[in-house]
Design an enzyme around this catalytic site. Structure first.
Site, PDB file in Angstrom:
ATOM      1  N   ASN A  18       0.871  -1.180   0.000  1.00 30.67           N
ATOM      2  CA  ASN A  18       0.000   0.000   0.000  1.00 30.67           C
ATOM      3  C   ASN A  18       0.907   1.229   0.000  1.00 30.67           C
ATOM      4  O   ASN A  18       1.438   1.602   1.037  1.00 30.67           O
ATOM      5  CB  ASN A  18      -0.900  -0.024   1.247  1.00 30.67           C
ATOM      6  CG  ASN A  18      -1.767   1.220   1.344  1.00 30.67           C
ATOM      7  OD1 ASN A  18      -1.867   1.993   0.384  1.00 30.67           O
ATOM      8  ND2 ASN A  18      -2.403   1.417   2.501  1.00 30.67           N
ATOM      9  N   LYS A  20       0.101   4.264  -0.492  1.00 34.06           N
ATOM     10  CA  LYS A  20      -0.565   5.486   0.006  1.00 34.06           C
ATOM     11  C   LYS A  20      -0.269   6.640  -0.968  1.00 34.06           C
ATOM     12  O   LYS A  20      -0.164   6.399  -2.168  1.00 34.06           O
ATOM     13  CB  LYS A  20      -0.124   5.783   1.437  1.00 34.06           C
ATOM     14  CG  LYS A  20      -0.306   4.546   2.337  1.00 34.06           C
ATOM     15  CD  LYS A  20      -0.128   4.801   3.784  1.00 34.06           C
ATOM     16  CE  LYS A  20      -0.337   3.494   4.550  1.00 34.06           C
ATOM     17  NZ  LYS A  20      -0.239   3.654   5.997  1.00 34.06           N
ATOM     18  N   HIS A 106      -9.781   1.598   4.429  1.00 34.88           N
ATOM     19  CA  HIS A 106      -8.531   1.755   5.186  1.00 34.88           C
ATOM     20  C   HIS A 106      -8.764   2.750   6.325  1.00 34.88           C
ATOM     21  O   HIS A 106      -9.518   3.713   6.172  1.00 34.88           O
ATOM     22  CB  HIS A 106      -7.434   2.259   4.251  1.00 34.88           C
ATOM     23  CG  HIS A 106      -6.078   2.226   4.888  1.00 34.88           C
ATOM     24  ND1 HIS A 106      -5.656   3.202   5.771  1.00 34.88           N
ATOM     25  CD2 HIS A 106      -5.065   1.329   4.798  1.00 34.88           C
ATOM     26  CE1 HIS A 106      -4.433   2.895   6.190  1.00 34.88           C
ATOM     27  NE2 HIS A 106      -4.051   1.758   5.616  1.00 34.88           N
ATOM     28  N   GLU A 108      -7.075   5.132   7.423  1.00 35.65           N
ATOM     29  CA  GLU A 108      -6.803   6.539   7.088  1.00 35.65           C
ATOM     30  C   GLU A 108      -8.000   7.157   6.374  1.00 35.65           C
ATOM     31  O   GLU A 108      -8.283   8.342   6.531  1.00 35.65           O
ATOM     32  CB  GLU A 108      -5.521   6.649   6.242  1.00 35.65           C
ATOM     33  CG  GLU A 108      -4.282   6.429   7.111  1.00 35.65           C
ATOM     34  CD  GLU A 108      -3.083   5.848   6.391  1.00 35.65           C
ATOM     35  OE1 GLU A 108      -3.035   5.863   5.141  1.00 35.65           O
ATOM     36  OE2 GLU A 108      -2.178   5.355   7.093  1.00 35.65           O
ATOM     37  N   GLU A 178      -6.147  -4.445  10.415  1.00 40.97           N
ATOM     38  CA  GLU A 178      -5.088  -3.460  10.641  1.00 40.97           C
ATOM     39  C   GLU A 178      -5.402  -2.669  11.910  1.00 40.97           C
ATOM     40  O   GLU A 178      -6.148  -1.680  11.854  1.00 40.97           O
ATOM     41  CB  GLU A 178      -5.009  -2.487   9.461  1.00 40.97           C
ATOM     42  CG  GLU A 178      -4.642  -3.140   8.156  1.00 40.97           C
ATOM     43  CD  GLU A 178      -3.966  -2.144   7.216  1.00 40.97           C
ATOM     44  OE1 GLU A 178      -2.851  -2.423   6.790  1.00 40.97           O
ATOM     45  OE2 GLU A 178      -4.549  -1.090   6.942  1.00 40.97           O
ATOM     46  N   GLY A 184       1.959   2.425  10.807  1.00 38.92           N
ATOM     47  CA  GLY A 184       2.970   3.480  10.682  1.00 38.92           C
ATOM     48  C   GLY A 184       3.652   3.829  11.994  1.00 38.92           C
ATOM     49  O   GLY A 184       4.330   4.848  12.095  1.00 38.92           O
ATOM     50  N   SER A 224       2.791  -2.015  10.513  1.00 36.55           N
ATOM     51  CA  SER A 224       4.223  -2.139  10.813  1.00 36.55           C
ATOM     52  C   SER A 224       4.797  -3.511  10.470  1.00 36.55           C
ATOM     53  O   SER A 224       5.643  -4.038  11.199  1.00 36.55           O
ATOM     54  CB  SER A 224       4.505  -1.771  12.277  1.00 36.55           C
ATOM     55  OG  SER A 224       4.147  -0.419  12.509  1.00 36.55           O
TER      56      SER A 224
HETATM   57  P1  PGA Z   1       2.426   0.393   7.750  1.00 36.91           P
HETATM   58  O1  PGA Z   1       1.011   0.690   7.052  1.00 36.91           O
HETATM   59  O2  PGA Z   1       2.935  -0.895   7.204  1.00 36.91           O
HETATM   60  O3  PGA Z   1       3.280   1.576   7.373  1.00 36.91           O
HETATM   61  O4  PGA Z   1       2.174   0.321   9.214  1.00 36.91           O
HETATM   62  C1  PGA Z   1       0.101  -0.350   6.802  1.00 36.91           C
HETATM   63  C2  PGA Z   1      -1.146   0.194   6.153  1.00 36.91           C
HETATM   64  O5  PGA Z   1      -1.550   1.317   6.458  1.00 36.91           O
HETATM   65  O6  PGA Z   1      -1.767  -0.484   5.300  1.00 36.91           O
END
Ligand code: PGA
Length: 266
Positions: A18, A20, A106, A108, A178, A184, A224
């Site tokens: 992903n 983003k 997601h 976000e 998630e 993140g 992560s």
């Molecule tokens: P990350 O993000 O691996 O940077 O924690 C995962 C995601 O948001 O899909």
């Protein structure tokens, strides 16, 4: 590295990058180029590898991967087919650009763009209608976990997101667990914490859609994920792959994550 023996996993693992809001077209093409070179040395046919570029790079990435064993996902879509919806993109437009998958719900998007379970349900329906496999994201916040609300929140998100879908429709999707506190932050869920929720999600699917559908749907972990922790996560019975943000931005670390799944396929 070739995998010749039968997979120990019941379901084919999927590793989804992903990106983003990162990468121009040329950045994306450079990534694909580096990845393909590394994938030449490792056989990826036992793992579904999916790249999710920003909208602007989808077509370029999908043209560049050609017939390779890599697929493309979008990071979002709008549920209407076409019309006066400035700034939005529909399922058929994504399929036309070469997408096979689409990430929906997601955290976000839920937290920064106000997406609701009802809207997510409409997006999942329109994706399936448009022949895209949704990668449907669910996850609790830190506060919800600390208040012992994880199972309630996950049940609510899964049930509302899948509301009214047929067994056949549900069997086409992937779910990504998630935990918001792990995205993140460098603080991944432990394999045990993740497995507990993955098993719970599968039990919700079994209650509503029966055993065969619940055993078919792949449930990915996200938050992560790194080359160092991926194998331990995927070793768990109900963890069928990973949705990777930060560690998917460099081809080298993404390829290591894909290769990390091989440990458990041997
Ligand atoms: P990350 O993000 O691996 O940077 O924690 C995962 C995601 O948001 O899909």
């Amino acid at each position: 590295m070739k995998i010749s023996s039968m997979s120990k996993k019941l379901r084919k693992p999927a590793i989804v990058a992903n990106w983003k809001m990162n990468k121009t077209i040329s950045d994306a093409l450079q990534f694909v180029d580096e990845c393909r070179k590394m994938f030449k040395e490792i056989s990826v046919d036992r793992v579904d590898v999916v790249l999710s570029p920003p909208y602007t790079a989808i077509k370029a990435v999908s043209d560049a991967i050609g017939n390779d064993n890599i697929a493309v996902a979008a990071q979002n879509l709008y549920w209407e087919e076409k019309g006066a919806f400035t700034g939005e993109v529909s399922a058929s437009m994504l399929a036309d650009s070469g997408c096979k998958f689409v990430i929906i719900g997601h955290s976000e998007r839920r937290h920064q763009f106000g997406e609701t379970d009802e809207g997510i349900n409409k997006k999942i329906r329109s994706a399936i209608h448009g022949n895209l496999s949704p990668i449907f994201c669910v996850g609790e916040t830190l506060q919800q976990r600390e208040h012992d609300e994880t199972f309630k929140v996950i049940r609510d998100q899964v049930e509302k997101g899948l509301d009214g879908l047929s067994e056949e429709a549900v069997s086409t999707l992937l779910i990504a667990y998630e935990p918001v506190w792990a995205i993140g932050t460098g603080k991944n869920a432990t394999p045990e914490q993740a497995e507990e929720v993955h098993g719970f999600i599968r039990s919700i699917l079994r209650e509503t859609y029966g055993r065969s559908v619940s055993e078919t749907v792949r449930i990915l972990y996200g938050g992560s994920v790194t080359p160092e922790n991926v194998s331990n996560l995927i070793k768990e019975h109900n963890i069928d792959g990973a949705l990777v943000g930060g560690a998917s931005l460099k081809a080298d670390s993404f390829v290591k994550i894909v290769a990390g799944t091989f440990d458990i396929l041997k």
